[in-house]
Design a protein around this motif. Structure first.
Motif, PDB file in Angstrom:
ATOM      1  N   PRO A  78       0.812  -1.225   0.000  1.00 21.99           N
ATOM      2  CA  PRO A  78       0.000   0.000   0.000  1.00 21.99           C
ATOM      3  C   PRO A  78       0.838   1.265   0.000  1.00 21.99           C
ATOM      4  CG  PRO A  78      -0.799  -1.574   1.637  1.00 21.99           C
ATOM      5  CD  PRO A  78       0.522  -2.086   1.158  1.00 21.99           C
ATOM      6  N   SER A  79       0.380   2.249  -0.763  1.00 20.87           N
ATOM      7  CA  SER A  79       0.965   3.581  -0.777  1.00 20.87           C
ATOM      8  C   SER A  79      -0.200   4.563  -0.847  1.00 20.87           C
ATOM      9  CB  SER A  79       1.905   3.758  -1.973  1.00 20.87           C
ATOM     10  OG  SER A  79       2.437   5.066  -2.001  1.00 20.87           O
ATOM     11  N   ILE A  80      -0.523   5.178   0.315  1.00 25.16           N
ATOM     12  CA  ILE A  80      -1.729   5.997   0.418  1.00 25.16           C
ATOM     13  C   ILE A  80      -1.345   7.422   0.766  1.00 25.16           C
ATOM     14  CG2 ILE A  80      -3.931   6.305   1.611  1.00 25.16           C
ATOM     15  CD1 ILE A  80      -3.878   3.290   2.217  1.00 25.16           C
ATOM     16  N   GLU A  81      -1.912   8.376   0.031  1.00 25.60           N
ATOM     17  CA  GLU A  81      -1.716   9.802   0.290  1.00 25.60           C
ATOM     18  C   GLU A  81      -3.038  10.375   0.799  1.00 25.60           C
ATOM     19  OE1 GLU A  81      -0.957  13.977  -2.184  1.00 25.60           O
ATOM     20  OE2 GLU A  81      -0.705  12.025  -3.178  1.00 25.60           O
ATOM     21  N   TYR A  82      -2.974  11.104   1.913  1.00 29.86           N
ATOM     22  CA  TYR A  82      -4.187  11.685   2.495  1.00 29.86           C
ATOM     23  C   TYR A  82      -4.278  13.153   2.113  1.00 29.86           C
ATOM     24  CZ  TYR A  82      -4.227   7.342   5.078  1.00 29.86           C
ATOM     25  OH  TYR A  82      -4.254   6.008   5.409  1.00 29.86           O
ATOM     26  N   ILE A  83      -5.409  13.529   1.550  1.00 29.16           N
ATOM     27  CA  ILE A  83      -5.613  14.884   1.050  1.00 29.16           C
ATOM     28  C   ILE A  83      -6.762  15.545   1.804  1.00 29.16           C
ATOM     29  CG2 ILE A  83      -4.719  14.286  -1.232  1.00 29.16           C
ATOM     30  CD1 ILE A  83      -7.619  14.160  -2.215  1.00 29.16           C
ATOM     31  N   PRO A  84      -6.775  16.880   1.876  1.00 31.92           N
ATOM     32  CA  PRO A  84      -7.872  17.558   2.580  1.00 31.92           C
ATOM     33  C   PRO A  84      -9.213  17.321   1.879  1.00 31.92           C
ATOM     34  CG  PRO A  84      -6.017  19.047   2.226  1.00 31.92           C
ATOM     35  CD  PRO A  84      -5.755  17.826   1.395  1.00 31.92           C
ATOM     36  N   MET A  85     -10.231  17.169   2.662  1.00 31.65           N
ATOM     37  CA  MET A  85     -11.578  17.078   2.110  1.00 31.65           C
ATOM     38  C   MET A  85     -12.038  18.474   1.703  1.00 31.65           C
ATOM     39  SD  MET A  85     -15.054  15.660   3.959  1.00 31.65           S
ATOM     40  CE  MET A  85     -14.215  14.137   4.419  1.00 31.65           C
ATOM     41  N   PRO A  86     -12.622  18.619   0.506  1.00 35.98           N
ATOM     42  CA  PRO A  86     -13.115  19.943   0.111  1.00 35.98           C
ATOM     43  C   PRO A  86     -14.094  20.498   1.144  1.00 35.98           C
ATOM     44  CG  PRO A  86     -13.160  18.431  -1.747  1.00 35.98           C
ATOM     45  CD  PRO A  86     -12.822  17.612  -0.544  1.00 35.98           C
ATOM     46  N   GLU A  87     -13.979  21.775   1.423  1.00 35.19           N
ATOM     47  CA  GLU A  87     -14.839  22.373   2.444  1.00 35.19           C
ATOM     48  C   GLU A  87     -16.317  22.264   2.095  1.00 35.19           C
ATOM     49  OE1 GLU A  87     -13.796  26.263   3.656  1.00 35.19           O
ATOM     50  OE2 GLU A  87     -11.685  25.780   4.070  1.00 35.19           O
ATOM     51  N   THR A  88     -16.621  22.224   0.805  1.00 32.58           N
ATOM     52  CA  THR A  88     -18.023  22.112   0.392  1.00 32.58           C
ATOM     53  C   THR A  88     -18.633  20.771   0.763  1.00 32.58           C
ATOM     54  OG1 THR A  88     -17.283  21.380  -1.794  1.00 32.58           O
ATOM     55  CG2 THR A  88     -17.782  23.735  -1.510  1.00 32.58           C
ATOM     56  N   LEU A  89     -17.796  19.769   1.050  1.00 32.21           N
ATOM     57  CA  LEU A  89     -18.296  18.440   1.410  1.00 32.21           C
ATOM     58  C   LEU A  89     -18.320  18.192   2.915  1.00 32.21           C
ATOM     59  CD1 LEU A  89     -16.577  16.027  -1.173  1.00 32.21           C
ATOM     60  CD2 LEU A  89     -18.947  16.825  -1.166  1.00 32.21           C
ATOM     61  N   ARG A  90     -17.576  18.979   3.674  1.00 28.20           N
ATOM     62  CA  ARG A  90     -17.319  18.613   5.066  1.00 28.20           C
ATOM     63  C   ARG A  90     -18.573  18.545   5.921  1.00 28.20           C
ATOM     64  NH1 ARG A  90     -11.607  21.869   6.315  1.00 28.20           N
ATOM     65  NH2 ARG A  90     -10.520  21.058   4.455  1.00 28.20           N
ATOM     66  N   ASP A  91     -19.550  19.399   5.658  1.00 34.27           N
ATOM     67  CA  ASP A  91     -20.760  19.353   6.472  1.00 34.27           C
ATOM     68  C   ASP A  91     -21.826  18.431   5.870  1.00 34.27           C
ATOM     69  OD1 ASP A  91     -21.354  20.885   4.284  1.00 34.27           O
ATOM     70  OD2 ASP A  91     -22.447  22.441   5.382  1.00 34.27           O
ATOM     71  N   LYS A  92     -21.484  17.749   4.762  1.00 30.50           N
ATOM     72  CA  LYS A  92     -22.422  16.832   4.117  1.00 30.50           C
ATOM     73  C   LYS A  92     -21.868  15.414   4.033  1.00 30.50           C
ATOM     74  CE  LYS A  92     -23.986  20.587   1.093  1.00 30.50           C
ATOM     75  NZ  LYS A  92     -24.107  21.043  -0.311  1.00 30.50           N
ATOM     76  N   TYR A  93     -20.796  15.169   4.777  1.00 29.38           N
ATOM     77  CA  TYR A  93     -20.060  13.919   4.612  1.00 29.38           C
ATOM     78  C   TYR A  93     -20.425  12.919   5.706  1.00 29.38           C
ATOM     79  CZ  TYR A  93     -16.163  10.873   3.370  1.00 29.38           C
ATOM     80  OH  TYR A  93     -15.406   9.813   2.953  1.00 29.38           O
ATOM     81  N   GLN A  94     -20.733  11.692   5.296  1.00 34.95           N
ATOM     82  CA  GLN A  94     -21.011  10.619   6.243  1.00 34.95           C
ATOM     83  C   GLN A  94     -19.686   9.986   6.681  1.00 34.95           C
ATOM     84  OE1 GLN A  94     -23.600   8.491   3.443  1.00 34.95           O
ATOM     85  NE2 GLN A  94     -25.217   8.550   4.961  1.00 34.95           N
ATOM     86  N   TYR A  95     -19.439   9.947   7.975  1.00 33.66           N
ATOM     87  CA  TYR A  95     -18.212   9.329   8.487  1.00 33.66           C
ATOM     88  C   TYR A  95     -18.393   7.851   8.817  1.00 33.66           C
ATOM     89  CZ  TYR A  95     -15.059  13.305   8.665  1.00 33.66           C
ATOM     90  OH  TYR A  95     -14.207  14.334   8.306  1.00 33.66           O
ATOM     91  N   HIS A  96     -19.630   7.415   8.910  1.00 30.79           N
ATOM     92  CA  HIS A  96     -19.878   6.010   9.263  1.00 30.79           C
ATOM     93  C   HIS A  96     -21.229   5.588   8.697  1.00 30.79           C
ATOM     94  CE1 HIS A  96     -20.293   2.365  11.758  1.00 30.79           C
ATOM     95  NE2 HIS A  96     -21.549   2.751  11.912  1.00 30.79           N
ATOM     96  N   THR A  97     -21.246   4.461   8.010  1.00 30.43           N
ATOM     97  CA  THR A  97     -22.506   3.814   7.646  1.00 30.43           C
ATOM     98  C   THR A  97     -22.370   2.317   7.900  1.00 30.43           C
ATOM     99  OG1 THR A  97     -21.962   3.366   5.309  1.00 30.43           O
ATOM    100  CG2 THR A  97     -22.925   5.527   5.820  1.00 30.43           C
ATOM    101  N   ARG A  98     -23.426   1.726   8.386  1.00 28.25           N
ATOM    102  CA  ARG A  98     -23.468   0.263   8.552  1.00 28.25           C
ATOM    103  C   ARG A  98     -24.926  -0.163   8.540  1.00 28.25           C
ATOM    104  NH1 ARG A  98     -24.336  -3.659  12.241  1.00 28.25           N
ATOM    105  NH2 ARG A  98     -24.737  -2.148  13.913  1.00 28.25           N
ATOM    106  N   ALA A  99     -25.276  -0.956   7.565  1.00 27.87           N
ATOM    107  CA  ALA A  99     -26.661  -1.386   7.414  1.00 27.87           C
ATOM    108  C   ALA A  99     -27.070  -2.346   8.521  1.00 27.87           C
ATOM    109  CB  ALA A  99     -26.852  -2.062   6.058  1.00 27.87           C
TER     110      ALA A  99
END
Length: 330
Positions: free
Chosen positions: A267-288
């Motif tokens: 694995p080679s993973i780069e972490y990038i900032p989340m666009p500010e337009t998404l931050r208040d609409k983003y789901q951090y956890h889902t589990r059916a």
């Protein structure tokens, strides 16, 4: 005769494959082929069906009773973009269009299975329990989720869900999604990022309690979704709003690692900032919560993430053949 709306799309065409695999070819496809690049028609190549109807022509044909002998409608057709901002467009395509189909099914006693979405659960503050009891408490985070929520509520209040099934699909991945662009799965995106740069980009976390790449989703392989729908066709007593997930939450980092593993790479993973337009609409956890489907009698196992990713990558993406056809092994 079975009709699949959105039948040239991701889940719809995979469902046609599922029906063909079991010997069912009396299928009519409803879709619009001219709106994507690459074109969706490739999803239908090699699959068997009796007719194709343009999406805009379908409601009028139902109104004129011009399609006799319909046993079931699998309604997958919708604008599935979570970033779509044209509310009027979403209301026409995801709400009003669905009402016309559901009204026909009620009048003619036709089995209806339609696509709802886990996006209706919003941030998950009210949990992920399906059924109609929590329906008015849910607060979707985007207009797409709200359009699905509107139809779920309409179907509940008009008695549709006493006979039909609305499936709340969680994060589906697998063959036949290559045309979806930015809405394609993280597996598809990760594979192509690895091929192009050797790295995968994931969002940093902007919420306490979640590490970078530690945002969680219930990832479900598209084959599991089509098996659920095939079972629902054979079991018409199952009805209501049902989750279509695995019941297990996995992180985006684990998914990226599974993609690297399928390719035999570290694995080679780069972490990038989340666009500010998404931050208040983003789901951090889902589990059916999957108790309802299990209680209805569905007992097939769900594909583990690593197994599904490996099959998708090795059997489809690496072969430059990212779609299903009847000449492939199931």
């Amino acid at each position: 005769m079975i009709i699949i709306t959105g039948g040239a799309g991701f889940i719809g065409s995979a469902m046609l494959y599922e029906l063909n695999r079991s010997g069912h070819e009396q299928v009519i496809i409803v879709d619009d082929l001219g709106l994507t690049t690459p074109p969706k028609w490739r999803n239908l190549a090699g699959l068997r069906y009796v007719d194709f109807i343009a999406k805009d022509d379908f409601p009028a044909l139902l109104e004129r009773n011009a399609l006799p002998g319909i046993e079931a409608i699998i309604h997958m057709g919708a604008n599935s973009s979570t970033t779509e901002t044209d509310a009027d467009h979403l209301l026409r395509n995801n709400y009003e269009y669905s009402k016309k189909i559901a009204s026909y099914c009620m009048q003619k006693e036709v089995r209806l299975i339609y696509a709802s979405s886990a996006a209706t659960y919003g941030g998950g503050e009210h949990g992920y329990t399906d059924g109609t009891e929590p329906i008015d408490r849910l607060r979707p985070l985007n207009m797409y989720g709200y359009s699905k929520q509107l139809f779920d509520r309409w179907a509940f209040r008009n008695g549709v869900l006493e006979h039909a099934v609305g499936l709340k699909f969680f994060n589906v991945y697998g063959p036949n999604e290559y045309h979806k662009g930015d809405m394609s799965s993280v597996v598809y995106k990760a594979y192509h990022q690895i091929r192009e740069s050797g790295h995968v980009k994931l969002f940093r976390s902007h919420r306490e309690g979640y590490e970078d790449g530690g945002q969680e989703r219930d990832f479900i392989y598209v084959r599991d979704c089509t098996r659920i729908m095939a079972w629902l066709l054979e079991n018409p007593s199952a009805r209501g709003l049902l989750n279509a997930g695995t019941g297990t939450a996995r992180t985006f980092r684990e998914l990226a690692e599974a993609t690297f593993s399928a390719l035999g790479l570290q694995p080679s993973i780069e972490y990038i900032p989340m666009p500010e337009t998404l931050r208040d609409k983003y789901q951090y956890h889902t589990r059916a919560e999957m108790q309802s489907l299990r209680a209805a009698g569905y007992d097939l196992p769900f594909t583990p993430l690593e197994e599904g990713v490996r099959e998708y990558v090795c059997r489809h993406l690496m072969q430059e053949n990212p779609f299903l056809d009847m000449h492939q092994n199931p």
